[in-house]
Design a protein around this motif. Structure first.
Motif, PDB file in Angstrom:
ATOM      1  N   ALA A 185       0.831  -1.206   0.000  1.00 41.01           N
ATOM      2  CA  ALA A 185       0.000   0.000   0.000  1.00 41.01           C
ATOM      3  C   ALA A 185       0.867   1.258   0.000  1.00 41.01           C
ATOM      4  N   GLY A 186       0.387   2.263  -0.653  1.00 42.23           N
ATOM      5  CA  GLY A 186       1.097   3.538  -0.642  1.00 42.23           C
ATOM      6  C   GLY A 186       2.304   3.575  -1.560  1.00 42.23           C
ATOM      7  N   GLN A 187       2.482   2.538  -2.377  1.00 37.89           N
ATOM      8  CA  GLN A 187       3.617   2.506  -3.298  1.00 37.89           C
ATOM      9  C   GLN A 187       3.133   2.673  -4.736  1.00 37.89           C
ATOM     10  N   GLY A 188       2.382   3.708  -4.959  1.00 36.30           N
ATOM     11  CA  GLY A 188       1.876   3.970  -6.293  1.00 36.30           C
ATOM     12  C   GLY A 188       3.001   4.240  -7.282  1.00 36.30           C
ATOM     13  N   ILE A 189       2.745   4.029  -8.549  1.00 38.11           N
ATOM     14  CA  ILE A 189       3.741   4.231  -9.597  1.00 38.11           C
ATOM     15  C   ILE A 189       3.569   5.628 -10.190  1.00 38.11           C
ATOM     16  N   ASP A 190       4.664   6.356 -10.298  1.00 34.84           N
ATOM     17  CA  ASP A 190       4.649   7.705 -10.839  1.00 34.84           C
ATOM     18  C   ASP A 190       4.196   7.655 -12.301  1.00 34.84           C
TER      19      ASP A 190
END
Length: 256
Positions: A185-190
């Motif tokens: 969680a919280g590791q979205g891709i730029d």
């Protein structure tokens, strides 16, 4: 299944030879959250489809899933670490470069792998992700708690209840999945990073997939991408659809 150690974590895998003698093009498949190599790729006849097309098919259980080692520290489930398992498996099997296909969480892992190890990715197929690929949170909010709650009947959110039911149906280790949900969680891709992926990309999403989000805005973010809608399929049913399979076969035949 066979097993290798990825930075000390035991990862289980299968390696299928192609059924066409004069071809040997490897493709590595990465399954989704709470799923397994069997649920996403064997039971849906993906292995049969791809080996008959002359592909060497490699599939594995993500850490915390299936027959791979269960870990209970959320820090062990970063997307970088899970992409590292894919990298380590290719090293173990002496595969320098391969087509990579991931579904849902597996698609995010595959995308991170393509960004970190672009020289190893011949093509990238992403299933079950649309705008969710670049969402701030990798997995739905409250997913970890849904894995930990004692009774599925006490989960109020319908989407989370479906995830929990799926996890129970795959006989998953719910404690390990809760750690995975928190770690990823919280590791979205730029979104801007996607333009750095030079390999051709295929995105396939069911038209009734409320988990993936709309895939079509991704067309402006990748350099070379094709978007395919899978009519009438939701998140769980799209993975084995014949339109998805044919799109992948056509994509692999046309990519450089």
């Amino acid at each position: 299944m066979e097993e290798f150690l990825s930075n000390g974590v035991a990862i289980s895998y299968l390696d299928f030879k192609p059924l066409v003698a004069d071809k040997d093009e490897p493709i590595v498949l990465v399954h989704g959250f709470a799923s397994t190599h069997a649920v996403n790729w064997l039971f849906t006849q993906w292995v049969k489809t791809l080996t008959e097309d002359g592909r060497r098919v490699v599939l594995f259980d993500n850490r915390g899933h299936g027959r791979s080692q269960k870990l209970y520290d959320p820090a062990a489930y970063g997307l970088d670490a899970m992409a590292g398992d894919l990298d380590g498996l290719m090293d173990h099997l002496k595969i320098e470069r391969a087509d990579i296909m991931g579904y849902s969480l597996g698609a995010r892992i595959a995308t991170v792998f393509a960004l970190e190890r672009p020289e190893r990715v011949r093509s990238l197929t992403l299933g079950g992700v649309g705008l969710s690929l670049i969402a701030p949170n990798t997995l739905p909010e409250g997913l970890a708690e849904a894995m930990e709650i004692e009774r599925i009947e006490d989960i109020e959110d319908p989407g989370l209840k479906i995830f929990r039911g799926f996890a129970e149906s795959t006989r998953s280790d719910l404690k390990a999945l809760a750690a995975c949900a928190r770690g990823a969680a919280g590791q979205g891709i730029d979104p801007a990073a996607l333009a750095h992926i030079e390999a051709p990309v295929l995105v396939c999403v069911g038209t009734r997939d409320d988990v993936a989000g709309d895939p079509h805005p991704l067309a402006k973010l990748f350099r070379d991408v094709r978007i395919v809608d899978i009519p009438g399929r939701d998140h769980n049913r799209a993975v084995g659809d014949r339109i998805y399979k044919q799109a992948v076969l056509d994509f692999l035949a046309q990519r450089p």
